[in-house]
Design a protein around this motif. Structure first.
Motif, short mmCIF file in Angstrom:
data_model
loop_
_atom_site.label_atom_id
_atom_site.label_comp_id
_atom_site.label_asym_id
_atom_site.label_seq_id
_atom_site.Cartn_x
_atom_site.Cartn_y
_atom_site.Cartn_z
N VAL A 40 0.86 -1.18 0.00
CA VAL A 40 0.00 0.00 0.00
C VAL A 40 0.90 1.23 0.00
N ALA A 41 0.88 1.98 -1.09
CA ALA A 41 1.62 3.24 -1.16
C ALA A 41 0.71 4.36 -0.66
N THR A 42 1.26 5.28 0.11
CA THR A 42 0.43 6.32 0.71
C THR A 42 1.26 7.59 0.89
N ARG A 43 0.55 8.70 1.02
CA ARG A 43 1.21 9.98 1.30
C ARG A 43 0.27 10.88 2.09
N GLU A 44 0.56 11.05 3.36
CA GLU A 44 -0.14 12.00 4.22
C GLU A 44 -1.64 11.78 4.27
N ARG A 45 -2.06 10.52 4.35
CA ARG A 45 -3.50 10.24 4.49
C ARG A 45 -3.67 9.16 5.55
N ALA A 46 -3.20 9.46 6.76
CA ALA A 46 -3.16 8.46 7.82
C ALA A 46 -4.55 7.95 8.19
N ASP A 47 -5.55 8.83 8.20
CA ASP A 47 -6.90 8.39 8.58
C ASP A 47 -7.44 7.36 7.59
N GLN A 48 -7.31 7.65 6.29
CA GLN A 48 -7.77 6.69 5.29
C GLN A 48 -6.94 5.41 5.34
N ASP A 88 5.67 4.75 2.51
CA ASP A 88 5.40 6.16 2.80
C ASP A 88 6.13 7.00 1.76
N ASN A 89 5.38 7.55 0.81
CA ASN A 89 5.97 8.18 -0.36
C ASN A 89 6.19 9.68 -0.14
N ALA A 90 7.46 10.10 -0.14
CA ALA A 90 7.85 11.51 0.01
C ALA A 90 7.09 12.18 1.15
N PRO A 91 7.17 11.62 2.36
CA PRO A 91 6.36 12.18 3.46
C PRO A 91 6.84 13.55 3.89
N ARG A 92 5.87 14.39 4.26
CA ARG A 92 6.18 15.71 4.81
C ARG A 92 6.13 15.71 6.33
N THR A 93 5.41 14.72 6.89
CA THR A 93 5.29 14.60 8.34
C THR A 93 5.58 13.16 8.74
N ALA A 94 5.56 12.92 10.04
CA ALA A 94 5.79 11.57 10.56
C ALA A 94 4.49 10.85 10.86
N ALA A 95 3.35 11.36 10.36
CA ALA A 95 2.05 10.80 10.73
C ALA A 95 1.89 9.35 10.29
#
Length: 483
Positions: A121-129, A151-158
């Motif tokens: 599962v690739a994701t970026r800054e959508r922790a709730d989903q 975690d693709n190019a994350p801006r935060t540690a969420a």
């Protein structure tokens, strides 16, 4: 009035019509031997009076969909079960049943061993989903699966915090600093331990049988390189979600189908380049060794790059071009949370167009030997497309009963609305199946806005440029990352 002024006026009218589209509930009716069972869509509220998009199951197996209505004062379970009973439902394939033990008892025929599988599962800054998706993936009944979040190019540690604190050693976390869906998928492919690697998105809810059904074809067919599955809407709350689904959404019907490069389908003159009809990236799996042998996905394609998309289509064609078969299996179901606004649809339409021509450019750049095959198929493909759109009646349907879907793949039109609710059902019904049988997809109750069609065409013109820009951006990003 100038052409630009007319286009703006038309767009304003289309948006006004779009805003008048009402919500539709999502539900399931399981036609079991002991009596039908009604339930809401994944995480949805109980069904109430009004229009309902219904998945019909037989003994738990997805068999078709229809659009029904619960009248005021009626019992939803009785009303929808009655409508489901009066709608012919083809019998689905038998359920796959993996053995509890690796070896059969003496004297019994061996049962195929379930292939081990890694789900990426690739994701970026959508922790709730992402949490919702991971919960459904960890509830799968496949006996040999592991789960990787990229975690693709994350801006935060969420995302890291969610995975490490909420899921511990049940989910592996991998960080990929270079943006792009194909880059993230390749990172997941490198981390895969299973014989099969499956991909889905962070905005889905996977049916509990999804992974078992998606991987079963690999055990049955050693020549299989790829499998795809069914994608249905998890919510139809906004006009954008309803409009997209009324024109086919992401579903490819309820008829299983194998695509074999040794036996090209007669109904697809451009095969295998019409990859959009094979499936979508939210629900796909590959034999790990096969995907690695073709170099994975082209990293200059996909969401998050200037190419906008096309990474999944590229993967399908590369695997087919290597001589491996692809299997579409509708029993492998995920529920997708469609985008919600008009602006989302504009972005999506442009991105689909760009992704289509970007992936074709990527194929020809990476496999120039395929150019003669593509050129040889173009005349028949164009003639086929013209035949589908040459003569149209007032409602936009061509004389042979076909209309172009938003993804550019012509699909049968199986019904129109009556009292605001389509009385036909959806998904690619074979010829000879009665109208009203679950499987006919794309009722097109609401007109597809010309604005979105124009954006898709513009995207198609941009796609090759976007792909070349993406290659440049990727080289720069890798230099900066020290790769």
């Amino acid at each position: 009035m100038s052409r630009t002024a007319r286009a703006r006026r038309e767009t304003r009218r289309e948006i006004a019509e779009f805003q008048g589209i009402g919500p539709v509930q999502v539900a399931e009716v399981d036609l079991r031997a002991g009596g039908p069972v009604l339930g809401p869509g994944p995480g949805g509220p109980p069904v109430s009076p009004g229009p309902v998009f219904v998945l019909v199951r037989r003994e738990g197996r997805p068999a078709g969909t229809f659009l029904g209505r619960v009248p005021d004062g009626a019992d939803p379970a009785k009303a929808l079960a009655a409508q489901a009973r009066h709608t012919p439902v083809p019998a689905p394939e038998p359920a796959v049943a993996w053995p509890a033990a690796p070896e059969p008892a003496a004297g019994l025929s061996p049962v195929p061993r379930p292939p081990s599988v890694t789900v990426v599962v690739a994701t970026r800054e959508r922790a709730d989903q992402l949490a919702r998706a991971l919960d459904s993936l960890l509830a799968q009944d496949h006996p040999a699966a592991d789960l990787v979040v990229v975690d693709n190019a994350p801006r935060t540690a969420a995302t890291r915090k969610l995975v490490e604190d909420g899921y511990g050693d049940r989910v592996r976390y991998v960080r990929e600093p270079v943006p792009g869906l194909a880059v993230a998928h390749n990172t997941g492919l490198a981390a895969a331990r299973g014989e099969v690697v499956a991909f889905t998105d962070d905005d889905v809810v996977a049916d509990p049988r999804w992974l078992a059904e998606l991987t079963a074809p690999f055990a049955a067919d050693p020549g299989l390189g790829c499998a795809t599955g069914l994608i249905l809407p998890a919510r139809l709350r906004t006009p954008a979600q309803v409009l997209l689904e009324s024109h086919g959404g992401f579903a490819k019907g309820f008829a299983p189908r194998t695509y074999d490069p040794a036996r090209p389908p007669a109904d697809d003159p451009l095969f295998p380049f019409t990859a959009g009809r094979f499936g979508s990236g939210a629900n796909m799996a590959f034999r790990t060794a096969v995907l690695r042998s073709v170099g994975g996905f082209d990293p200059a394609t996909g969401a998050g790059t200037p190419a906008r998309g096309g990474d999944d289509l590229y993967g399908f064609v590369r695997v087919l071009a290597q001589g491996h078969r692809l299997r579409y299996t509708p029993a492998a179901l995920v529920w997708h949370h469609h985008r919600e606004s008009w602006r989302d649809l504009e972005t999506q339409a442009y991105g689909y167009g760009a992704g289509l021509t970007a992936y074709l450019t990527a194929i020809l750049v990476n496999r120039p030997a395929l150019l003669p095959a593509l050129l040889a198929r173009l005349p028949r493909g164009l003639a086929h497309a013209r035949s589908l759109t040459a003569v149209r009646s007032a409602d936009g349907v061509s004389a042979d009963g076909y209309e172009n879907a938003p993804d550019g793949v012509p699909d049968p039109v199986r019904g129109r609305a009556r009292d605001g609710v389509p009385d036909r059902v959806r998904g690619g019904v074979p010829d000879g199946v009665p109208a009203g049988a679950p499987g006919g997809h794309g009722d097109r109750t609401h007109p597809w806005p010309r604005r979105l069609s124009r954006l898709q065409r513009r995207g198609m013109l941009y796609g090759p440029v976007g792909y070349l820009r993406a290659r440049h951006v990727l080289r720069t990003a890798r230099r900066e990352a020290g790769r």
